[in-house]
Design an enzyme around this catalytic site. Sequence first.
Site: not given
Ligand SMILES: O=C(O)[C@@H](O)[C@H](O)[C@H](O)CO
Ligand SMILES: [Mg+2]
Length: 382
Positions: A183, A185, A209, A235, A285
């Site tokens: 991820d 992010h 991701e 997400e 997600h």
């Molecule tokens: O893919 C994941 O689980 C992370 O990108 C979380 O959505 C993020 O840390 C916010 O909660």
């Molecule tokens: Mg994520």
Amino acid sequence: MKITKLTTYLAPPRWLFLKIETDEGIVGWGEPVVEGRALTVQAAVNEMADYLVGKDPFLIEDHWTVLYRGGFYRGGAIHMSALAGIDQALWDIKGKALGQPVHALLGGQLRNRIKVYSWIGGDRPADVATNAKEVVARGFKAIKLNGCEEMQIVDTNEKVEKAVETIAIIREAVGPHIGIGVDFHGRVHKPMAKVLAKELDPYKLMFIEEPVLSENAEALREIANHSSTPIALGERLYSRWDYKPIFEGGYVDIIQPDLSHAGGITECRKIAAMAEAYDVALAPHCPLGPIALAACLQVDAVSYNAFIQEQSLGIHYNETNDILDYISNKDVFEYADGFVGIPQGPGLGIEIDEAYVIERAREGHRWRNPIWRHPDGSFAEW
Ligand SMILES: O=C(O)[C@@H](O)[C@H](O)[C@H](O)CO
Ligand SMILES: [Mg+2]
């Protein structure tokens, strides 16, 4: 049957639960939350509550349409997360009233179970490797970790080497056959994303991701041209209309709508169906609580293109905030061989321990994500 009341509870570590009551005593639960903005979503739920009170809870499609279209302004994280929790609770009520799991009402399950992945934390590559081995020893066949620390729009080779070294150590630790999701992010910008994607290709990742933020999705073309690793994102997309350019763009392989952010079961089912028509996979997600996870599994049950589910049972935060604390039927999420079974109970399949929810809501929470900065003092995406 008529809806009589909507009540919300701030549930630690960072969730918001919604209870919808009816005049026949049947109660449904939803999880309307976007991480870090629980109070704002709570206000949005309260604003929509007056429309719902007195209405028939079975008319989910109509309520969804009115609550989405009827406010004139629509979409985005807050509105769609509020709507998501309401939608989950309405499905829960309908399933409980009819004595059927939600997936049965959606056409019936086409799988008995779905693969899950575990989040792997740790600050240093060695810690991450130890955690990964531990999770694999517990039976997980797939893991996900953050791919890098903060990364400036153009950053150094050193940062790239560090990111690659972490992945190399993890691949070495878990062996060739464990799925590894990485991820980014949304921390990485276009200039570095293609460099990283190319460098990570040899580790045969399950996916990368958010290699860039979804609002920069046009950059994916360049990334896809430098790598054969599947690209996942979604997400931070909240509706069919948000996903439309992603499918049209053609560079995303896996979508990750969040059942608590993207309009709930009703909307995510439709997003999944759009994805299927583009041969795009579904991996909902879910770094959230028990209601969100139960809602995900309902959609996984009926979506041909679903292949893996994110979940945070006992690992995403710490053992004292386990999502099982909030439910009475603690065996509902059946884990075996890296899979979790599709719940078979009525509605969402979980039984919320209301007394525990009320007790924890007294303490509440004020969860916020960290604010990071680059060495030059400018803001860094977390
Ligand atoms: O893919 C994941 O689980 C992370 O990108 C979380 O959505 C993020 O840390 C916010 O909660
Ligand atoms: Mg994520």
